[in-house]
Design a protein around this motif. Structure first.
Motif, PDB file in Angstrom:
ATOM      1  N   LYS A 124      72.415 106.294  60.251  1.00  0.00           N
ATOM      2  CA  LYS A 124      72.623 107.506  60.373  1.00  0.00           C
ATOM      3  C   LYS A 124      73.883 106.827  58.143  1.00  0.00           C
ATOM      4  CE  LYS A 124      71.806 109.471  63.422  1.00  0.00           C
ATOM      5  NZ  LYS A 124      69.949 109.934  63.684  1.00  0.00           N
ATOM      6  N   SER A 125      73.674 105.543  58.358  1.00  0.00           N
ATOM      7  CA  SER A 125      74.571 105.953  56.051  1.00  0.00           C
ATOM      8  C   SER A 125      73.785 104.401  56.216  1.00  0.00           C
ATOM      9  CB  SER A 125      76.062 105.970  56.951  1.00  0.00           C
ATOM     10  OG  SER A 125      76.561 104.811  57.628  1.00  0.00           O
ATOM     11  N   ALA A 126      74.440 104.716  55.470  1.00  0.00           N
ATOM     12  CA  ALA A 126      73.777 103.631  53.827  1.00  0.00           C
ATOM     13  C   ALA A 126      74.933 102.267  54.336  1.00  0.00           C
ATOM     14  CB  ALA A 126      73.956 103.466  52.134  1.00  0.00           C
ATOM     15  N   GLN A 147      75.723 102.191  57.734  1.00  0.00           N
ATOM     16  CA  GLN A 147      75.164 101.391  58.978  1.00  0.00           C
ATOM     17  C   GLN A 147      74.298  99.591  58.433  1.00  0.00           C
ATOM     18  OE1 GLN A 147      75.226 104.792  60.604  1.00  0.00           O
ATOM     19  NE2 GLN A 147      76.815 104.123  61.821  1.00  0.00           N
ATOM     20  N   ILE A 148      73.348 100.166  57.121  1.00  0.00           N
ATOM     21  CA  ILE A 148      72.055  99.676  57.267  1.00  0.00           C
ATOM     22  C   ILE A 148      72.455  98.464  56.807  1.00  0.00           C
ATOM     23  CG2 ILE A 148      70.437  99.372  55.391  1.00  0.00           C
ATOM     24  CD1 ILE A 148      69.707 102.892  56.020  1.00  0.00           C
ATOM     25  N   GLU A 149      73.262  97.971  55.422  1.00  0.00           N
ATOM     26  CA  GLU A 149      73.680  97.231  54.969  1.00  0.00           C
ATOM     27  C   GLU A 149      74.123  96.237  56.142  1.00  0.00           C
ATOM     28  OE1 GLU A 149      76.438  98.097  51.435  1.00  0.00           O
ATOM     29  OE2 GLU A 149      74.872  98.908  50.244  1.00  0.00           O
ATOM     30  N   LEU A 150      75.040  96.983  56.858  1.00  0.00           N
ATOM     31  CA  LEU A 150      76.295  95.732  57.815  1.00  0.00           C
ATOM     32  C   LEU A 150      74.398  95.551  58.874  1.00  0.00           C
ATOM     33  CD1 LEU A 150      78.970  97.800  59.069  1.00  0.00           C
ATOM     34  CD2 LEU A 150      79.220  95.684  57.044  1.00  0.00           C
ATOM     35  N   ALA A 151      73.682  96.008  59.015  1.00  0.00           N
ATOM     36  CA  ALA A 151      72.990  95.409  60.123  1.00  0.00           C
ATOM     37  C   ALA A 151      72.149  94.184  58.605  1.00  0.00           C
ATOM     38  CB  ALA A 151      71.729  97.056  60.341  1.00  0.00           C
TER      39      ALA A 151
END
Length: 276
Positions: free
Chosen positions: A48-50, A52-56
């Protein structure tokens, strides 16, 4: 077929702002084209957030990975594509090209709302469950099921109880029905259902008489039986109305009403009862 090396485990990361099921299905379909190889799928749903995407993506960058994504929010897609490119990660947009193609041929704009297909699936399965329920508890079968129903329809024979229940089922409503027969006491469960969930159906004797006569003809029987006797029909309707009054349930006159019209009235009564 191509053969992949077993020397190193590679990962396919499925990044999604919903459950990620679509991306995983595509990944599995692609993997089936290879004879062997240590490729594993790792799903990262509900992003749901930038952040979270960057961590993945940082996690994926630690090994030999490819990114498949089914993000529908444009802002999250931009974050993913920018960061994946900076990290040198192979990334494939599963949904975007198809959505763009549909937009170009239809002049429609996508809703960009995650999880819509699951909402559609949930509604579909609710409808199937309601249809199975209506069949199982049709015509007073298994009275204990009445307490599980959203709505219970009751009335004399040929008052359109079954067609009404099936119509309601196609709207996702679990409806059971109980026939009222003068010589047979209603099941005790009928009186335990909250009155606002029970709907009684009444019909003019003259119309019921004609319906029953036609029914007997269709079955190859003589229309002179008590089933299509006017005096008997009046007695049945009076008996049925007495039961409905005892329950304290709403009563609908279905004379010359289409099933859709009756169903709309049923739902109106039901919603009022729930909200009171």
């Amino acid at each position: 077929m191509h053969t992949l090396s077993n020397s190193q485990v590679s990962l396919i990361y499925i990044l999604s702002d919903s459950i990620g099921e679509t991306g995983e299905m595509v990944a599995k379909a692609a993997l089936s084209q290879f004879d062997e190889g240590n490729i594993r799928i790792r799903r990262k749903p509900y992003l749901k957030s930038a952040e979270q995407i960057e961590l993945a993506l940082k996690e994926a960058a630690q090994t030999k990975s490819a990114i498949l994504y089914t993000l529908v929010r444009p802002d999250l897609k931009m974050v993913l594509e920018t960061k994946a490119k900076a990290l040198g990660l192979v990334h494939v947009d599963i949904m975007g090209p198809v959505v763009n193609a549909l937009s170009s041929i239809s002049d429609l704009s996508p809703r960009n709302e995650p999880g819509l297909i699951r909402k559609i699936d949930d509604a579909y399965f609710a409808k199937i469950e309601a249809i199975e329920f209506a069949v199982k508890f049709d015509d007073g079968k298994e009275p204990r099921g009445l307490l599980q129903a959203d709505i219970v329809i009751t009335g004399v024979s040929r008052a359109s109880k079954t067609p009404l229940c099936m119509y309601l089922a196609h709207q996702g409503v679990k409806a059971a029905n109980v026939p009222l027969v003068k010589e047979v006491a209603p099941p005790p469960e009928l009186f335990l259902v909250p009155p606002h969930k029970v709907i009684g159906l009444m019909i003019k004797p003259s119309l019921l008489y004609e319906i029953r006569r036609e029914r007997l003809k269709a079955m190859g029987l003589q229309p002179s039986t008590s089933y299509a006797n006017m005096e008997r029909i009046i007695e049945e309707l009076e008996y049925g109305q007495g039961i409905m009054r005892k329950i304290g349930c709403p009563i609908i006159d279905v004379t010359n009403k289409a099933t859709e019209e009756t169903a709309a009235k049923v739902m109106e009564i039901y919603r009022k009862g729930v909200n009171n």
